[in-house]
Motif scaffolding. Structure first.
Motif, PDB file in Angstrom:
ATOM      1  N   SER A 241       0.824  -1.201   0.000  1.00  0.00           N
ATOM      2  CA  SER A 241       0.000   0.000   0.000  1.00  0.00           C
ATOM      3  C   SER A 241       0.857   1.249   0.000  1.00  0.00           C
ATOM      4  O   SER A 241       0.533   2.243  -0.654  1.00  0.00           O
ATOM      5  N   ILE A 242       1.959   1.233   0.716  1.00  0.00           N
ATOM      6  CA  ILE A 242       2.891   2.358   0.775  1.00  0.00           C
ATOM      7  C   ILE A 242       4.298   1.810   0.648  1.00  0.00           C
ATOM      8  O   ILE A 242       4.668   0.846   1.336  1.00  0.00           O
ATOM      9  N   ARG A 243       5.103   2.397  -0.212  1.00  0.00           N
ATOM     10  CA  ARG A 243       6.507   2.030  -0.337  1.00  0.00           C
ATOM     11  C   ARG A 243       7.324   3.290  -0.116  1.00  0.00           C
ATOM     12  O   ARG A 243       7.127   4.304  -0.776  1.00  0.00           O
ATOM     13  N   ILE A 244       8.240   3.247   0.850  1.00  0.00           N
ATOM     14  CA  ILE A 244       9.062   4.404   1.200  1.00  0.00           C
ATOM     15  C   ILE A 244      10.513   4.060   0.918  1.00  0.00           C
ATOM     16  O   ILE A 244      11.034   3.055   1.422  1.00  0.00           O
ATOM     17  N   ASP A 245      11.152   4.884   0.093  1.00  0.00           N
ATOM     18  CA  ASP A 245      12.559   4.696  -0.236  1.00  0.00           C
ATOM     19  C   ASP A 245      13.366   5.773   0.488  1.00  0.00           C
ATOM     20  O   ASP A 245      13.351   6.935   0.048  1.00  0.00           O
TER      21      ASP A 245
END
Length: 245
Positions: A241-245
């Motif tokens: 749902s959320i991908r944080i790099d």
């Protein structure tokens, strides 16, 4: 002759060029037709034919051998074709008998059908608006019907809405939804199988300034709105749902 009138010509229409039912033909060196009210000596209407691509119809104004002159202190207008442009020009506040300085940015059509409002050379757009006065807005569109206020049907491979704002502290886009009770202030819809790559929404910042700031702010500013969720994500696919790099 035969109910027809020729001024400066015995052939009606002149040279046999024009409509066969012409009943009035005028020929001369830059002929002018002028109508004056019996209340004063100033023309209220004038047709000035100076030549091809140089003609005007004057309202409460008149052309002399060298200048254009006011017939009314309130307002003056003229339709003019010149330089392959067709214009509505205006002036105001000029005493009768005094020289006019025409504002040629009223409304202009060029020879490919482009329209300029406040733009005397609308060569860059089908509709170009420029020279908005300080107390005005550029476009005011009011729709009281249950229909779209503005519809843009972008069929070509280009940007449907492109906003270039030079404002330093004001907002690029402001949407006032205070009277809305349900529905979405902004609704982005993509359904079907057309989208294969790309994004629905992208916020891109490449500014090097290291001042503290938010690229995205979601604010529920009323502590009584206990039923309001700041961010809701419904992910039906077997994916993050959320991908944080």
């Amino acid at each position: 002759q035969n109910g027809k009138v020729g001024i400066g010509t015995a052939t009606i229409p002149h040279g046999g060029v024009g409509h066969a039912k012409t009943i009035l033909a005028i020929e001369g060196d830059q002929p002018i037709i002028q109508i004056t009210d019996d209340g004063d000596d100033y023309p209220i209407f004038q047709v000035a034919a100076f030549g091809h691509d140089s003609m005007a119809i004057n309202f409460d104004s008149y052309s002399t051998a060298s200048v254009d002159t006011s017939s009314d202190a309130g307002s003056n207008y003229r339709l003019v074709k010149s330089g392959d442009h067709f214009r509505i020009e205006y002036d105001s506040g000029i005493a009768a008998g005094s020289q006019l300085t025409w504002n040629n940015t009223g409304l202009t059509m060029n020879n490919v059908g482009n329209i300029g409002i406040g733009d005397s050379d609308p060569s860059e757009a089908k509709l170009s608006i420029d020279n908005v006065q300080a107390s005005d807005v550029g476009i005011n569109l009011k729709n009281t019907q249950a229909t779209s206020g503005l519809l843009i049907d972008q069929d070509g491979e280009g940007i449907a809405i492109n906003i270039d704002t030079e404002a330093q502290t004001s907002k690029g886009i402001y949407l006032d939804c205070r009277n809305q009770t349900s529905g979405a202030g902004i609704y982005i819809d993509s359904s079907g199988a057309n989208r294969t790559t790309g994004e629905m929404l992208r916020i891109n910042s490449d500014d090097s300034n290291n001042n503290a700031r938010n690229l995205l702010s979601i604010i529920n500013d009323n502590d009584s709105a206990t039923g309001a969720t700041c961010l809701f994500i419904d992910q039906d696919a077997n994916q993050n749902s959320i991908r944080i790099d």
